[in-house]
Design a protein around this motif. Structure first.
Motif, short mmCIF file in Angstrom:
data_model
loop_
_atom_site.label_atom_id
_atom_site.label_comp_id
_atom_site.label_asym_id
_atom_site.label_seq_id
_atom_site.Cartn_x
_atom_site.Cartn_y
_atom_site.Cartn_z
N GLY A 119 -0.89 2.45 13.19
CA GLY A 119 -2.14 2.94 13.79
C GLY A 119 -3.35 2.16 13.32
O GLY A 119 -4.22 1.79 14.13
N LEU A 120 -3.41 1.88 12.03
CA LEU A 120 -4.54 1.12 11.48
C LEU A 120 -4.54 -0.32 11.98
O LEU A 120 -5.60 -0.90 12.25
N THR A 121 -3.36 -0.90 12.13
CA THR A 121 -3.26 -2.27 12.64
C THR A 121 -3.71 -2.35 14.09
O THR A 121 -4.42 -3.28 14.48
N LEU A 122 -3.32 -1.38 14.89
CA LEU A 122 -3.76 -1.35 16.29
C LEU A 122 -5.27 -1.17 16.38
O LEU A 122 -5.93 -1.79 17.22
N GLY A 141 0.79 -1.22 0.00
CA GLY A 141 0.00 0.00 0.00
C GLY A 141 0.82 1.26 0.00
O GLY A 141 0.30 2.35 -0.28
N GLY A 142 2.09 1.17 0.33
CA GLY A 142 2.95 2.34 0.36
C GLY A 142 2.63 3.32 1.47
O GLY A 142 3.02 4.50 1.39
N LEU A 143 1.93 2.87 2.50
CA LEU A 143 1.58 3.76 3.60
C LEU A 143 2.78 4.00 4.51
O LEU A 143 3.63 3.11 4.67
N PRO A 144 2.87 5.18 5.12
CA PRO A 144 3.92 5.42 6.11
C PRO A 144 3.77 4.44 7.27
O PRO A 144 2.65 4.08 7.65
N PRO A 145 4.87 3.98 7.85
CA PRO A 145 4.79 3.02 8.95
C PRO A 145 3.89 3.47 10.10
O PRO A 145 3.18 2.65 10.69
#
Length: 331
Positions: free
Chosen positions: A107-110, A98-102
């Motif tokens: 945050g989305l994973t949490l 996805g190329g998202l910033p870590p």
């Protein structure tokens, strides 16, 4: 006179046996280190070996800590291993594909972890479903979702150095993953030993009916326990992705038994139901130190399963023996 002397002699013996029992896991840890240090003086008692054990077992330690909140509340969450695999895959996938910033991916994973915990908690606390069966079912569903997301294959690709450093760097010689475990252990220890929330959680696990009668919000706290456990599972998955630099959709199952073995082994010296963070962490690294020593001696790969299963059996027997001993003492 002799009778008095006999009583006086019995008191220190009882105190010594209680003290030895309380610190039995500590003694076992020291014995394991000493035994393998003598057997393998050139490879085992080294800084590199200690750092390797501390770092490679940090994910397992975090997952073991994730099992504590629900166990304290008298419930089981068998989905935590599957949640770890999903969190690992989600975080790695959002960064690599996805190329998202870590920071955003973390945050989305949490947030996904908290959502899964809320679902499990709602099903158990508010729908009245059996936690053991329910979390086994949701765990299988989560595994299916992970397989769908990854198409059943591992995720590899370039990841930012800062994210990898999150799992691979060290501070004054101590691997960062080990520091995260200590911080998580401190947080759980404070929450359960020094807050009213923690005392209420133990009350629910000890006697839910009595806890309800004195006004403890059992349903809400059970929901919170599942959410806290799922949050820690997500943290374990994120850390695993940072350490490995990749994700494996099938990794969670391998962590599940060792995590519960460590939790029960860590609680055994304190007595049935006294699940605690420091005992759990010590149990994880006692098992890890023993397995590392056996592997360096050339033991077969499957020795880990015997070691973890045997430790869990010993923990159950020890807890049962302590409960019987305390029951006899109270008569």
């Amino acid at each position: 006179m002799n009778a008095k002397a006999g009583v006086a002699d019995a008191v220190p013996q009882t105190n010594m046996s209680s003290l030895a029992l309380r610190y039995s896991l500590h003694l076992l840890f020291v014995a394991v280190i000493l035994a393998f240090s003598i057997a393998l003086p050139k490879t085992y008692p080294t800084l590199i070996n200690a750092q390797t054990i501390a770092s490679t077992n940090a994910v397992l330690a975090l997952l073991a800590l994730a099992a504590i909140p629900t166990l304290v509340a008298g419930q089981f969450d068998l989905s935590i291993g599957f949640q770890l695999a999903l969190a690992q895959s989600l975080c790695a996938g959002m960064i690599v594909y996805g190329g998202l910033p870590p920071v955003v991916a973390i945050g989305l994973t949490l947030a996904a972890g908290l959502a899964l915990g809320a679902i499990n908690g709602w099903l158990v606390a508010y729908c009245g479903l059996n936690a053991f069966i329910t979390t086994l079912a949701t765990g299988i569903v989560i595994q299916g979702a992970t397989q769908w997301y990854t198409d059943g294959t591992s995720i590899f690709g370039a990841m930012p150095g800062a994210f990898l450093g999150f799992g691979r760097a060290s501070l004054v010689g101590i691997p960062l993953p080990c520091i995260y475990v200590i911080l998580a252990g401190c947080a759980l220890w404070f929450a359960y030993e020094h807050t009213s929330w923690g005392r209420r959680a133990f009350a629910i696990g000890g006697n839910s009916r009595a806890a309800q009668l004195i006004g403890i919000p059992i349903k809400r706290m059970t929901l919170e326990a599942f959410m806290l456990g799922s949050l820690l599972s997500a943290v374990a998955g994120i850390l695993s992705a940072a350490i490995l630099g990749s994700a494996n959709p099938n990794i969670g199952v391998n962590f599940l038994l060792p995590a519960f073995a460590a939790v029960f082994l860590g609680a055994a010296p304190q007595g049935p139901g006294r699940f605690n963070s420091w005992g759990t962490i010590l149990a994880v690294y006692t098992l890890a130190a023993g397995i590392a020593g056996l592997q360096q001696l050339g033991a077969a790969f499957y020795v880990e399963q015997f070691f973890n299963g045997g430790a869990l059996l010993v923990a159950i027997i020890l807890a049962r023996w302590i409960a019987a001993r305390r029951a006899r003492a109270s008569v």
